[in-house]
Design a protein around this motif. Structure first.
Motif, PDB file in Angstrom:
ATOM      1  N   GLU A   1      -4.858  52.842  65.470  1.00 36.48           N
ATOM      2  CA  GLU A   1      -3.676  52.056  64.805  1.00 36.48           C
ATOM      3  C   GLU A   1      -3.083  52.895  63.543  1.00 36.48           C
ATOM      4  O   GLU A   1      -4.017  53.422  63.009  1.00 36.48           O
ATOM      5  N   ASP A   2      -1.967  53.211  63.726  1.00 30.50           N
ATOM      6  CA  ASP A   2      -1.497  53.997  62.606  1.00 30.50           C
ATOM      7  C   ASP A   2      -1.754  53.549  61.056  1.00 30.50           C
ATOM      8  O   ASP A   2      -1.461  52.168  61.024  1.00 30.50           O
ATOM      9  N   TYR A   3      -2.168  54.241  60.281  1.00 29.36           N
ATOM     10  CA  TYR A   3      -2.382  53.823  58.887  1.00 29.36           C
ATOM     11  C   TYR A   3      -1.447  54.115  57.839  1.00 29.36           C
ATOM     12  O   TYR A   3      -1.443  55.442  57.868  1.00 29.36           O
ATOM     13  N   VAL A   4      -0.768  53.377  57.103  1.00 32.50           N
ATOM     14  CA  VAL A   4       0.085  53.813  56.155  1.00 32.50           C
ATOM     15  C   VAL A   4      -0.330  53.678  54.668  1.00 32.50           C
ATOM     16  O   VAL A   4      -0.855  52.478  54.353  1.00 32.50           O
ATOM     17  N   ASP A   5      -0.434  54.680  53.848  1.00 36.97           N
ATOM     18  CA  ASP A   5      -0.918  54.625  52.502  1.00 36.97           C
ATOM     19  C   ASP A   5       0.225  55.087  51.535  1.00 36.97           C
ATOM     20  O   ASP A   5       0.755  56.176  51.407  1.00 36.97           O
ATOM     21  N   LEU A   6       0.635  54.112  50.838  1.00 37.37           N
ATOM     22  CA  LEU A   6       2.028  54.427  49.967  1.00 37.37           C
ATOM     23  C   LEU A   6       1.640  53.960  48.426  1.00 37.37           C
ATOM     24  O   LEU A   6       0.681  53.250  48.124  1.00 37.37           O
ATOM     25  N   ASP A   7       2.085  54.860  47.427  1.00 37.12           N
ATOM     26  CA  ASP A   7       1.771  54.824  46.096  1.00 37.12           C
ATOM     27  C   ASP A   7       2.623  53.432  45.650  1.00 37.12           C
ATOM     28  O   ASP A   7       2.107  52.647  44.931  1.00 37.12           O
ATOM     29  N   ARG A   8       3.942  53.254  46.208  1.00 38.32           N
ATOM     30  CA  ARG A   8       4.634  52.282  45.454  1.00 38.32           C
ATOM     31  C   ARG A   8       5.666  51.802  46.387  1.00 38.32           C
ATOM     32  O   ARG A   8       6.440  52.624  47.099  1.00 38.32           O
ATOM     33  N   ALA A   9       6.056  50.573  46.824  1.00 38.45           N
ATOM     34  CA  ALA A   9       7.343  50.075  47.777  1.00 38.45           C
ATOM     35  C   ALA A   9       7.494  48.498  47.505  1.00 38.45           C
ATOM     36  O   ALA A   9       6.624  47.845  46.707  1.00 38.45           O
ATOM     37  N   ALA A  10       8.548  48.259  47.834  1.00 32.60           N
ATOM     38  CA  ALA A  10       8.979  46.890  47.500  1.00 32.60           C
ATOM     39  C   ALA A  10       8.902  45.981  48.941  1.00 32.60           C
ATOM     40  O   ALA A  10       9.448  46.753  49.892  1.00 32.60           O
ATOM     41  N   LEU A  11       8.496  45.065  48.974  1.00 27.98           N
ATOM     42  CA  LEU A  11       8.551  44.077  50.206  1.00 27.98           C
ATOM     43  C   LEU A  11       9.711  43.438  50.294  1.00 27.98           C
ATOM     44  O   LEU A  11      10.107  42.741  49.547  1.00 27.98           O
ATOM     45  N   VAL A  12      10.475  43.773  51.284  1.00 26.08           N
ATOM     46  CA  VAL A  12      11.704  43.203  51.416  1.00 26.08           C
ATOM     47  C   VAL A  12      11.928  42.254  53.062  1.00 26.08           C
ATOM     48  O   VAL A  12      13.001  42.012  53.345  1.00 26.08           O
ATOM     49  N   SER A  13      10.659  41.786  53.316  1.00 31.23           N
ATOM     50  CA  SER A  13      10.593  40.737  54.626  1.00 31.23           C
ATOM     51  C   SER A  13      10.236  39.618  54.104  1.00 31.23           C
ATOM     52  O   SER A  13       9.547  39.471  53.072  1.00 31.23           O
ATOM     53  N   THR A  14      10.859  38.439  54.868  1.00 28.71           N
ATOM     54  CA  THR A  14      10.376  37.341  54.356  1.00 28.71           C
ATOM     55  C   THR A  14       9.582  36.339  55.515  1.00 28.71           C
ATOM     56  O   THR A  14       9.888  36.545  56.973  1.00 28.71           O
ATOM     57  N   TRP A  15       8.905  35.315  55.295  1.00 25.38           N
ATOM     58  CA  TRP A  15       8.128  34.486  56.255  1.00 25.38           C
ATOM     59  C   TRP A  15       9.264  33.857  57.247  1.00 25.38           C
ATOM     60  O   TRP A  15       9.228  33.870  58.348  1.00 25.38           O
ATOM     61  N   SER A  16      10.445  33.375  56.796  1.00 24.98           N
ATOM     62  CA  SER A  16      11.474  32.995  57.310  1.00 24.98           C
ATOM     63  C   SER A  16      12.268  34.084  58.560  1.00 24.98           C
ATOM     64  O   SER A  16      12.540  33.694  59.646  1.00 24.98           O
ATOM     65  N   GLY A  17      12.613  35.201  57.616  1.00 26.97           N
ATOM     66  CA  GLY A  17      13.374  36.253  58.440  1.00 26.97           C
ATOM     67  C   GLY A  17      12.410  36.844  59.492  1.00 26.97           C
ATOM     68  O   GLY A  17      13.116  37.188  60.314  1.00 26.97           O
ATOM     69  N   SER A  18      11.229  36.717  59.411  1.00 26.29           N
ATOM     70  CA  SER A  18      10.299  37.316  60.416  1.00 26.29           C
ATOM     71  C   SER A  18      10.421  36.349  61.673  1.00 26.29           C
ATOM     72  O   SER A  18      10.123  36.955  62.950  1.00 26.29           O
ATOM     73  N   ARG A  19      10.821  35.481  61.738  1.00 26.36           N
ATOM     74  CA  ARG A  19      10.714  34.214  62.619  1.00 26.36           C
ATOM     75  C   ARG A  19      12.000  33.844  63.400  1.00 26.36           C
ATOM     76  O   ARG A  19      12.155  33.741  64.492  1.00 26.36           O
ATOM     77  N   TRP A  20      12.958  33.847  62.434  1.00 31.79           N
ATOM     78  CA  TRP A  20      14.461  33.382  62.956  1.00 31.79           C
ATOM     79  C   TRP A  20      15.694  34.429  62.556  1.00 31.79           C
ATOM     80  O   TRP A  20      15.611  34.812  61.496  1.00 31.79           O
ATOM     81  N   PHE A  21      16.428  34.678  63.472  1.00 33.17           N
ATOM     82  CA  PHE A  21      17.553  35.661  63.248  1.00 33.17           C
ATOM     83  C   PHE A  21      18.365  35.270  62.199  1.00 33.17           C
ATOM     84  O   PHE A  21      18.747  35.991  61.442  1.00 33.17           O
ATOM     85  N   GLY A  22      18.664  33.894  62.115  1.00 35.83           N
ATOM     86  CA  GLY A  22      19.480  33.559  61.192  1.00 35.83           C
ATOM     87  C   GLY A  22      18.860  33.783  59.656  1.00 35.83           C
ATOM     88  O   GLY A  22      19.721  34.091  58.854  1.00 35.83           O
ATOM     89  N   CYS A  23      17.705  33.369  59.563  1.00 42.25           N
ATOM     90  CA  CYS A  23      17.012  33.682  58.193  1.00 42.25           C
ATOM     91  C   CYS A  23      16.945  35.069  57.894  1.00 42.25           C
ATOM     92  O   CYS A  23      16.896  35.768  56.899  1.00 42.25           O
ATOM     93  N   TYR A  24      16.778  36.067  59.032  1.00 41.64           N
ATOM     94  CA  TYR A  24      16.612  37.310  58.756  1.00 41.64           C
ATOM     95  C   TYR A  24      17.972  37.857  58.162  1.00 41.64           C
ATOM     96  O   TYR A  24      17.776  38.506  57.119  1.00 41.64           O
TER      97      TYR A  24
END
Length: 352
Positions: free
Chosen positions: A116-139
């Motif tokens: 499995e591809d492994y990603v190693d980053l120094d810094r990043a902002a998380l811009v996904s949400t629990w709700s947006g991952s599940r429902w289009f409207g919340c996305y």
């Protein structure tokens, strides 16, 4: 291959003596916008509508719904940010020491694929949400405005549902390139946001996205300006069957409504047909998000509600942007619900 971050989290959680919040181990934190007072306007509805409700959506509660229905004073939550040091991401979960948060929407497991591809980053902002991952409207409602909080940060997202109209809306709203989607990786410094509700700051971000959509439409023929739209749910999402939909469509057509079914259209077609519509009528559901960036600034949304699954989540958005929101509650039937045509006619006279 073992999911070592999950094993490490479980052991550290035992040592910590219980659950730990991700934000408890932050190295930096700041408030982007403070908590604020807000006066919720009452929803537009007919007398006796509330009494017809038999139950709510499983994701809603009566305290929230009563406020949205009747109006009154409330507080809009603050928008905040934290910097988390040395976090691991495995499929749907963010791990940080004894803390974890499931943001994505795929199965979690103690075992991982051998390769499995492994990603190693120094810094990043998380811009996904629990709700947006599940429902289009919340996305569209939760994830898109989140991306505007970090214009200079690399952006990452966790695995979630793939939506057919996802890329089209990103292009229309200028949200490209997409955040890097991580299945397995490590972030040395991750910016983590809490952005609940629709405070003034989030409302301004919605306005910026709505303006961006219109700017990108310069020179295009817009068919929706000033129009009345029936946004047809079709067979998408959780069942909310409008049993007399053909009758309701005929009635709305007589009132001058155009029927738009997003499931069978491209984003370009949806946008051209709905931008600056002055009224949208639709059955409750995530498909209503097709109008949040296109409805006119002074527009009104009328939601046709099943009595056994009532919910007004989009009213938060409408209230914050100064738009009106109304609802009709149907009558329960076998396999769905019916909207009484005479009640819909009365509602239309109230909002048009």
């Amino acid at each position: 291959m073992l999911n070592w971050p999950r094993f490490g989290w479980a052991w550290r959680r035992i040592l910590a003596g219980g659950p730990v919040s991700l934000t408890a181990r932050s190295s930096d934190a700041w408030t982007i916008h403070p908590e604020e007072e807000f006066e919720v306007p009452p929803a537009v509805c007919l007398e006796g509508a509330v009494e017809r409700i038999t139950s709510l959506s499983p994701w809603r509660n009566w305290d929230a719904e009563r406020l949205l229905i009747h109006g009154g004073p409330t507080k809009r939550s603050a928008t905040r940010a934290w910097v988390l040091e040395d976090v691991s991401i495995v499929r749907p979960v963010v791990y940080g020491g004894a803390a974890r948060s499931q943001v994505g929407y795929v199965p979690d497991s103690w075992l991982l694929p051998l390769r499995e591809d492994y990603v190693d980053l120094d810094r990043a902002a998380l811009v996904s949400t629990w709700s947006g991952s599940r429902w289009f409207g919340c996305y569209l409602l939760d994830d898109f405005p989140l991306e505007l909080l970090s214009p200079s940060e690399a952006k990452i997202a966790l695995e979630g549902n793939a939506y057919r109209h996802q890329l089209g809306y990103r292009q229309r709203l200028g949200l490209v390139p997409q955040p890097t989607r991580i299945r397995h990786g490590r972030i040395k410094q991750m910016v983590y946001y809490e952005d609940p509700g629709v405070n003034t700051h989030k409302a301004d971000r919605f306005r910026a996205l709505r303006a961006q959509l219109r700017e990108r439409m310069a020179g295009e023929t817009v068919a929706g300006a000033g129009r009345l739209i029936y946004l047809k749910r079709g067979r998408t999402g959780d069942p909310r069957m409008l049993l007399n939909e053909a009758e309701i469509e005929c009635m709305l057509t007589r009132f001058g409504f155009e029927i738009v079914e997003p499931a069978g259209l491209s984003v370009d077609e949806i946008v051209r047909r709905t931008t600056d519509a002055r009224c949208v009528v639709s059955v409750e559901g995530s498909h209503k998000s097709h109008c949040i960036y296109t409805l006119a600034d002074s527009g009104v949304l009328v939601v046709l509600q099943p009595p056994d699954r009532f919910a007004l989540p989009y009213k938060d958005f409408m209230d914050a942007l100064g738009m009106r929101c109304g609802f009709l509650v149907g009558v329960q039937g076998e396999g769905g619900f019916r909207i009484l045509p005479e009640e819909l006619e009365r509602m239309l006279h109230l909002v048009l």
